[in-house]
Design a protein around this motif. Structure first.
Motif, PDB file in Angstrom:
ATOM      1  N   PRO A  45       0.802  -1.233   0.000  1.00  0.00           N
ATOM      2  CA  PRO A  45       0.000   0.000   0.000  1.00  0.00           C
ATOM      3  C   PRO A  45       0.834   1.282   0.000  1.00  0.00           C
ATOM      4  CG  PRO A  45      -0.898  -1.594   1.545  1.00  0.00           C
ATOM      5  CD  PRO A  45       0.390  -2.167   1.042  1.00  0.00           C
ATOM      6  N   LYS A  46       0.284   2.300  -0.598  1.00  0.00           N
ATOM      7  CA  LYS A  46       0.861   3.653  -0.644  1.00  0.00           C
ATOM      8  C   LYS A  46       2.151   3.761  -1.460  1.00  0.00           C
ATOM      9  CE  LYS A  46      -1.742   5.678   0.809  1.00  0.00           C
ATOM     10  NZ  LYS A  46      -3.117   5.717   0.196  1.00  0.00           N
ATOM     11  N   SER A  47       2.285   2.879  -2.442  1.00  0.00           N
ATOM     12  CA  SER A  47       3.524   2.849  -3.228  1.00  0.00           C
ATOM     13  C   SER A  47       3.341   3.311  -4.660  1.00  0.00           C
ATOM     14  CB  SER A  47       4.078   1.421  -3.241  1.00  0.00           C
ATOM     15  OG  SER A  47       4.314   0.975  -1.926  1.00  0.00           O
ATOM     16  N   GLY A  48       2.109   3.715  -5.026  1.00  0.00           N
ATOM     17  CA  GLY A  48       1.887   4.167  -6.401  1.00  0.00           C
ATOM     18  C   GLY A  48       0.845   3.342  -7.148  1.00  0.00           C
ATOM     19  N   THR A  49      -0.032   2.679  -6.416  1.00  0.00           N
ATOM     20  CA  THR A  49      -1.058   1.828  -7.039  1.00  0.00           C
ATOM     21  C   THR A  49      -1.970   2.636  -7.965  1.00  0.00           C
ATOM     22  OG1 THR A  49      -1.170   0.913  -4.794  1.00  0.00           O
ATOM     23  CG2 THR A  49      -2.632  -0.068  -6.460  1.00  0.00           C
ATOM     24  N   ILE A  50      -2.586   3.671  -7.413  1.00  0.00           N
ATOM     25  CA  ILE A  50      -3.584   4.441  -8.168  1.00  0.00           C
ATOM     26  C   ILE A  50      -2.930   5.118  -9.382  1.00  0.00           C
ATOM     27  CG2 ILE A  50      -3.363   6.425  -6.622  1.00  0.00           C
ATOM     28  CD1 ILE A  50      -6.256   7.060  -7.032  1.00  0.00           C
ATOM     29  N   TRP A  51      -1.687   5.481  -9.227  1.00  0.00           N
ATOM     30  CA  TRP A  51      -0.929   6.087 -10.336  1.00  0.00           C
ATOM     31  C   TRP A  51      -0.784   5.066 -11.473  1.00  0.00           C
ATOM     32  CZ3 TRP A  51       4.763   8.123  -9.465  1.00  0.00           C
ATOM     33  CH2 TRP A  51       5.137   8.900 -10.560  1.00  0.00           C
ATOM     34  N   ARG A 123       8.290   1.649  -3.497  1.00  0.00           N
ATOM     35  CA  ARG A 123       8.602   3.043  -3.168  1.00  0.00           C
ATOM     36  C   ARG A 123       9.412   3.060  -1.877  1.00  0.00           C
ATOM     37  NH1 ARG A 123       3.804   7.502  -1.740  1.00  0.00           N
ATOM     38  NH2 ARG A 123       5.106   9.372  -1.980  1.00  0.00           N
ATOM     39  N   SER A 131       2.997   8.438   3.913  1.00  0.00           N
ATOM     40  CA  SER A 131       1.757   8.446   3.136  1.00  0.00           C
ATOM     41  C   SER A 131       0.684   7.633   3.876  1.00  0.00           C
ATOM     42  CB  SER A 131       2.046   7.844   1.756  1.00  0.00           C
ATOM     43  OG  SER A 131       0.890   7.793   0.983  1.00  0.00           O
ATOM     44  N   TYR A 186       8.740   3.763  -7.852  1.00  0.00           N
ATOM     45  CA  TYR A 186       7.972   5.022  -7.807  1.00  0.00           C
ATOM     46  C   TYR A 186       8.870   6.198  -8.145  1.00  0.00           C
ATOM     47  CZ  TYR A 186       5.210   8.792  -5.559  1.00  0.00           C
ATOM     48  OH  TYR A 186       4.517   9.956  -5.281  1.00  0.00           O
ATOM     49  N   ALA A 220      -1.295  11.288 -16.627  1.00  0.00           N
ATOM     50  CA  ALA A 220      -0.833  10.536 -15.451  1.00  0.00           C
ATOM     51  C   ALA A 220       0.041  11.387 -14.533  1.00  0.00           C
ATOM     52  CB  ALA A 220      -0.090   9.277 -15.888  1.00  0.00           C
ATOM     53  N   ARG A 252      -2.289  13.015  -2.220  1.00  0.00           N
ATOM     54  CA  ARG A 252      -1.968  13.967  -1.165  1.00  0.00           C
ATOM     55  C   ARG A 252      -0.876  14.922  -1.641  1.00  0.00           C
ATOM     56  NH1 ARG A 252       1.669  14.086   3.119  1.00  0.00           N
ATOM     57  NH2 ARG A 252       2.745  12.400   2.053  1.00  0.00           N
ATOM     58  N   LYS A 253       0.379  14.440  -1.736  1.00  0.00           N
ATOM     59  CA  LYS A 253       1.498  15.294  -2.161  1.00  0.00           C
ATOM     60  C   LYS A 253       2.192  14.758  -3.407  1.00  0.00           C
ATOM     61  CE  LYS A 253       3.786  17.963   1.423  1.00  0.00           C
ATOM     62  NZ  LYS A 253       4.922  17.931   2.364  1.00  0.00           N
ATOM     63  N   GLY A 254       2.330  13.435  -3.456  1.00  0.00           N
ATOM     64  CA  GLY A 254       2.951  12.801  -4.618  1.00  0.00           C
ATOM     65  C   GLY A 254       4.393  13.202  -4.835  1.00  0.00           C
TER      66      GLY A 254
HETATM   67  N1  LIG Z   1       0.481  10.770 -10.516  1.00  0.00           N
HETATM   68  C1  LIG Z   1       1.082  10.604  -9.344  1.00  0.00           C
HETATM   69  N2  LIG Z   1       2.359  11.038  -9.165  1.00  0.00           N
HETATM   70  C2  LIG Z   1       2.997  10.893  -7.988  1.00  0.00           C
HETATM   71  N3  LIG Z   1       2.440  10.315  -6.886  1.00  0.00           N
HETATM   72  C3  LIG Z   1       1.176   9.860  -7.013  1.00  0.00           C
HETATM   73  C4  LIG Z   1       0.447   9.968  -8.226  1.00  0.00           C
HETATM   74  N4  LIG Z   1      -0.779   9.422  -8.021  1.00  0.00           N
HETATM   75  C5  LIG Z   1      -0.809   9.014  -6.740  1.00  0.00           C
HETATM   76  N5  LIG Z   1       0.355   9.270  -6.129  1.00  0.00           N
HETATM   77  C6  LIG Z   1       0.716   9.055  -4.712  1.00  0.00           C
HETATM   78  O1  LIG Z   1       0.720   7.671  -4.380  1.00  0.00           O
HETATM   79  C7  LIG Z   1       0.373   7.543  -2.987  1.00  0.00           C
HETATM   80  C8  LIG Z   1      -0.825   6.621  -2.850  1.00  0.00           C
HETATM   81  O2  LIG Z   1      -0.360   5.320  -3.058  1.00  0.00           O
HETATM   82  P1  LIG Z   1      -1.320   4.137  -3.531  1.00  0.00           P
HETATM   83  O3  LIG Z   1      -2.085   4.566  -4.722  1.00  0.00           O
HETATM   84  O4  LIG Z   1      -0.465   2.931  -3.666  1.00  0.00           O
HETATM   85  O5  LIG Z   1      -2.307   3.974  -2.298  1.00  0.00           O
HETATM   86  S1  LIG Z   1      -3.217   2.676  -2.003  1.00  0.00           S
HETATM   87  O6  LIG Z   1      -2.356   1.632  -1.495  1.00  0.00           O
HETATM   88  O7  LIG Z   1      -3.900   2.276  -3.211  1.00  0.00           O
HETATM   89  O8  LIG Z   1      -4.138   3.149  -0.927  1.00  0.00           O
HETATM   90  C9  LIG Z   1       0.079   8.944  -2.472  1.00  0.00           C
HETATM   91  O9  LIG Z   1       1.322   9.424  -1.948  1.00  0.00           O
HETATM   92  P2  LIG Z   1       1.452  10.638  -0.909  1.00  0.00           P
HETATM   93  O10 LIG Z   1       1.051  11.871  -1.644  1.00  0.00           O
HETATM   94  O11 LIG Z   1       2.910  10.669  -0.517  1.00  0.00           O
HETATM   95  O12 LIG Z   1       0.563  10.332   0.257  1.00  0.00           O
HETATM   96  C10 LIG Z   1      -0.320   9.636  -3.770  1.00  0.00           C
HETATM   97  O13 LIG Z   1      -0.261  11.032  -3.734  1.00  0.00           O
END
Ligand SMILES: Nc1ncnc2c1ncn2[C@@H]1O[C@H](COP(=O)(O)OS(=O)(=O)O)[C@@H](OP(=O)(O)O)[C@H]1O
Length: 293
Positions: A45-51, A123, A131, A186, A220, A252-254
């Motif tokens: 989790p929180k490693s770039g899934t949604i990206w 990440r 995150s 990431y 993206a 959040r911040k990315g």
């Molecule tokens: N386009 C893009 N570029 C850079 N970073 C991005 C992007 N999209 C999502 N994020 C950042 O990814 C973090 C969320 O991770 P996950 O998507 O893996 O979360 S989850 O496990 O599905 O809940 C979360 O990190 P933090 O901002 O550090 O909290 C998201 O902001």
């Protein structure tokens, strides 16, 4: 008091989010039917899934022009073990895209037989920790704490979704020969999104025209995703899962290195010592501190 069991479910040694996990599916994971053209995004989790969901859904469904504009990312690349919208995966048309936080040892048999492709995104665990800390405070289904030290202890004890970061990445990497898998970092994606999209599309054997490549890269970026209602999960987290505040966002911040704004010198050194101990014989090289432009 330890509240872990109130929020998390332990299944065969790995923690899952109790409110949403599909226990029936977990119990029958081995036999979950995998198709050759399935693609899985697997992450801690929180490693770039949604990206990565956004990148894949743009590559596959041409989300920018194929009448998928109105479909949330979560429905284009649904989670396997968190079937939030109760999809019947066997009825989904091919190619199917999935997301998952599963550890390697729970992967369906078909994946172990190298059917289907896996993208494993990892990440810097210190940024993952930060995150995760914010995310836990945002969602009503996760245990909140305003104390980083307390959360760091929980994270390092593996009492979070996905259990221990160190075990998750090690498991997948050390068993990479059992899978058709590409590891993506990431920080590399952040540093050079264009090259990362090309690497992903080449692994997926999906050739992109120059125009499509540009469109995927543009849609993206963090800024674009943050303001794209289909991509940023806003509806899902605010209206289906529930948040403790109106302030927080999934995106959040990315950034790279936000841990520097949160961890004390002592916490950072303690984390580094544990990292060195746990990962010292690990062959995958990590390059976290790529400077952002
Ligand atoms: N386009 C893009 N570029 C850079 N970073 C991005 C992007 N999209 C999502 N994020 C950042 O990814 C973090 C969320 O991770 P996950 O998507 O893996 O979360 S989850 O496990 O599905 O809940 C979360 O990190 P933090 O901002 O550090 O909290 C998201 O902001």
């Amino acid at each position: 008091m330890d509240n872990t069991d109130a929020y998390l479910l332990n299944f065969k040694g790995c923690y899952f989010e109790r409110s949403f996990v599909d226990v029936d599916l977990l119990e029958n994971l081995d036999d979950f039917e995998i198709r050759d053209d399935d693609v899985f995004i697997i992450t801690y989790p929180k490693s770039g899934t949604i990206w990565t969901q956004q990148i894949l859904s743009l590559i596959y469904f041409e989300g920018h022009r194929n009448r998928t504009e109105m479909v949330d990312t979560i429905d284009r690349v649904p989670f396997l073990e968190y079937n939030v919208h109760k999809m019947d995966h066997q009825k989904r048309p091919s190619p199917r895209l999935f997301s998952s936080h599963l550890p390697y040892y729970l992967a369906p048999k078909g994946l172990k037989n190298k059917r289907a492709k896996i993208l494993y995104v990892y990440r810097n665990p210190k940024d993952v920790l930060i995150s995760y800390f914010h995310f836990s405070n945002l969602l009503v289904t996760l245990e909140a704490t305003d104390n980083i030290e307390q959360f760091m202890k929980r994270f390092l004890d593996g009492k979070v979704i996905g259990s221990l970061w160190f075990d998750h990445i090690r498991g997948w990497y050390e068993h990479k020969h059992d899978f058709n898998i590409l590891f993506m970092m990431y920080e590399e994606m952040k540093k050079d999104l264009r090259s990362s999209v090309l690497k992903i599309s080449s692994f997926l054997e999906k050739e992109l025209s120059e125009e499509d490549l540009e469109a995927v890269v543009r849609k993206a970026t963090f800024q674009n995703m943050k303001f794209d209602p289909q991509a940023n999960y806003d509806h899902v987290i605010k209206h289906e899962i529930g948040t403790r505040t109106n302030e927080g966002y999934f995106l959040r911040k990315g950034t790279i290195g936000d841990w520097k704004n949160h961890l004390t010198v002592e916490q950072n050194e303690r984390f580094d010592r544990i990292f060195q101990r746990k990962m010292k014989d690990f062959p995958l090289k990590f390059i976290w501190d790529i400077n952002e432009e």
